[in-house]
Design a protein around this motif. Sequence first.
Motif, PDB file in Angstrom:
ATOM      1  N   TRP A 127      10.998  60.550  68.575  1.00  0.00           N
ATOM      2  CA  TRP A 127      11.358  60.194  67.208  1.00  0.00           C
ATOM      3  C   TRP A 127      11.823  61.441  66.465  1.00  0.00           C
ATOM      4  O   TRP A 127      11.331  62.536  66.674  1.00  0.00           O
ATOM      5  N   ARG A 128      12.818  61.238  65.604  1.00  0.00           N
ATOM      6  CA  ARG A 128      13.425  62.346  64.870  1.00  0.00           C
ATOM      7  C   ARG A 128      12.931  62.347  63.429  1.00  0.00           C
ATOM      8  O   ARG A 128      12.900  61.309  62.765  1.00  0.00           O
ATOM      9  N   TYR A 129      12.537  63.529  62.958  1.00  0.00           N
ATOM     10  CA  TYR A 129      12.089  63.679  61.573  1.00  0.00           C
ATOM     11  C   TYR A 129      13.275  63.960  60.652  1.00  0.00           C
ATOM     12  O   TYR A 129      14.334  64.415  61.086  1.00  0.00           O
ATOM     13  N   HIS A 130      13.073  63.704  59.359  1.00  0.00           N
ATOM     14  CA  HIS A 130      14.175  63.843  58.399  1.00  0.00           C
ATOM     15  C   HIS A 130      14.401  65.284  57.945  1.00  0.00           C
ATOM     16  O   HIS A 130      15.330  65.553  57.187  1.00  0.00           O
ATOM     17  N   GLN A 188       7.936  56.990  56.722  1.00  0.00           N
ATOM     18  CA  GLN A 188       9.233  57.160  56.094  1.00  0.00           C
ATOM     19  C   GLN A 188       9.922  58.470  56.480  1.00  0.00           C
ATOM     20  O   GLN A 188      11.140  58.587  56.356  1.00  0.00           O
ATOM     21  N   GLU A 189       9.165  59.462  56.931  1.00  0.00           N
ATOM     22  CA  GLU A 189       9.780  60.739  57.290  1.00  0.00           C
ATOM     23  C   GLU A 189      10.435  60.696  58.674  1.00  0.00           C
ATOM     24  O   GLU A 189      11.091  61.655  59.079  1.00  0.00           O
ATOM     25  N   ILE A 190      10.274  59.590  59.394  1.00  0.00           N
ATOM     26  CA  ILE A 190      10.928  59.419  60.694  1.00  0.00           C
ATOM     27  C   ILE A 190      12.210  58.618  60.500  1.00  0.00           C
ATOM     28  O   ILE A 190      12.181  57.514  59.950  1.00  0.00           O
ATOM     29  N   ARG A 239      17.199  54.059  60.986  1.00  0.00           N
ATOM     30  CA  ARG A 239      17.390  53.568  59.639  1.00  0.00           C
ATOM     31  C   ARG A 239      18.878  53.478  59.351  1.00  0.00           C
ATOM     32  O   ARG A 239      19.687  54.240  59.888  1.00  0.00           O
ATOM     33  N   SER A 240      19.251  52.568  58.483  1.00  0.00           N
ATOM     34  CA  SER A 240      20.665  52.315  58.227  1.00  0.00           C
ATOM     35  C   SER A 240      21.402  53.506  57.646  1.00  0.00           C
ATOM     36  O   SER A 240      22.593  53.668  57.830  1.00  0.00           O
TER      37      SER A 240
END
Length: 244
Positions: A127-130, A188-190, A239-240
């Motif tokens: 998973w990628r963080y923001h 939400q940070e992913i 996420r879109s």
Amino acid sequence: MKNTVYAKAKECTEAISVENFAVLLARHFTTFYPQVTAAVVNIVEKPWERVTVDGQQHIHGFKLGSEKHTVEVTLKKCGSLSLTSGIEGLAVLKTTKSGFEGFIRDQYTILPETRERMLATEITASWRYHFKHISDLSSKSFCFTKRYQDVKKVLEATFFGPQNVGVYSPSVQNTLYLMAKAVLNRFQEITSIQLQMPNLHFLPVNLSSKDNPSLVKFAHDVFLPTDEPHGTIQATVTRSLSKL
């Protein structure tokens, strides 16, 4: 570089996450060496777990778990950051409440539909963080170790369902999507998550033959693991508004 890793580990005055250690190494290589414009650091953490003896945790005994914690950090000299965490080899199995039906059939399809089967797989997830810049990490305190543990719990909880009743899985594909969706909804940070789940088969044993059909009667109570060709289901859910 090997010596640098050891030295930087020694400089840590307290235990830090593998994500933070990867960032620490990347910052060193991009700031100390003028010829280095970017650094990519990959770390695999093996999960040593404290053993329990007679119901209590042992003071110095540990066992090696099956899954691994993975990290990849890419840091450019300008401070641009890409940070991905993951898990490899998380083996899970549910003995019931799994099926595979309603799939497209053609003249080559021989697989029968079923609403009752064993589902086993080995989860690989990343998973990628923001976080986009190194300053995003220095300006806030974020516990990567806890987030890794939380993501693992969400993946397992979605796969198995409630402890007393479970949850029906119409296909590995459907369960994989629900697992990825649950992670994005919870954290939400992913920004995106990729899951890979091979369909590991455990087939019911049958010793009957044409001459002696009742040689030994099994009622789905003895299973044989098989290495026959199997499907590997993989998908990335994002996420879109995020960019892979």
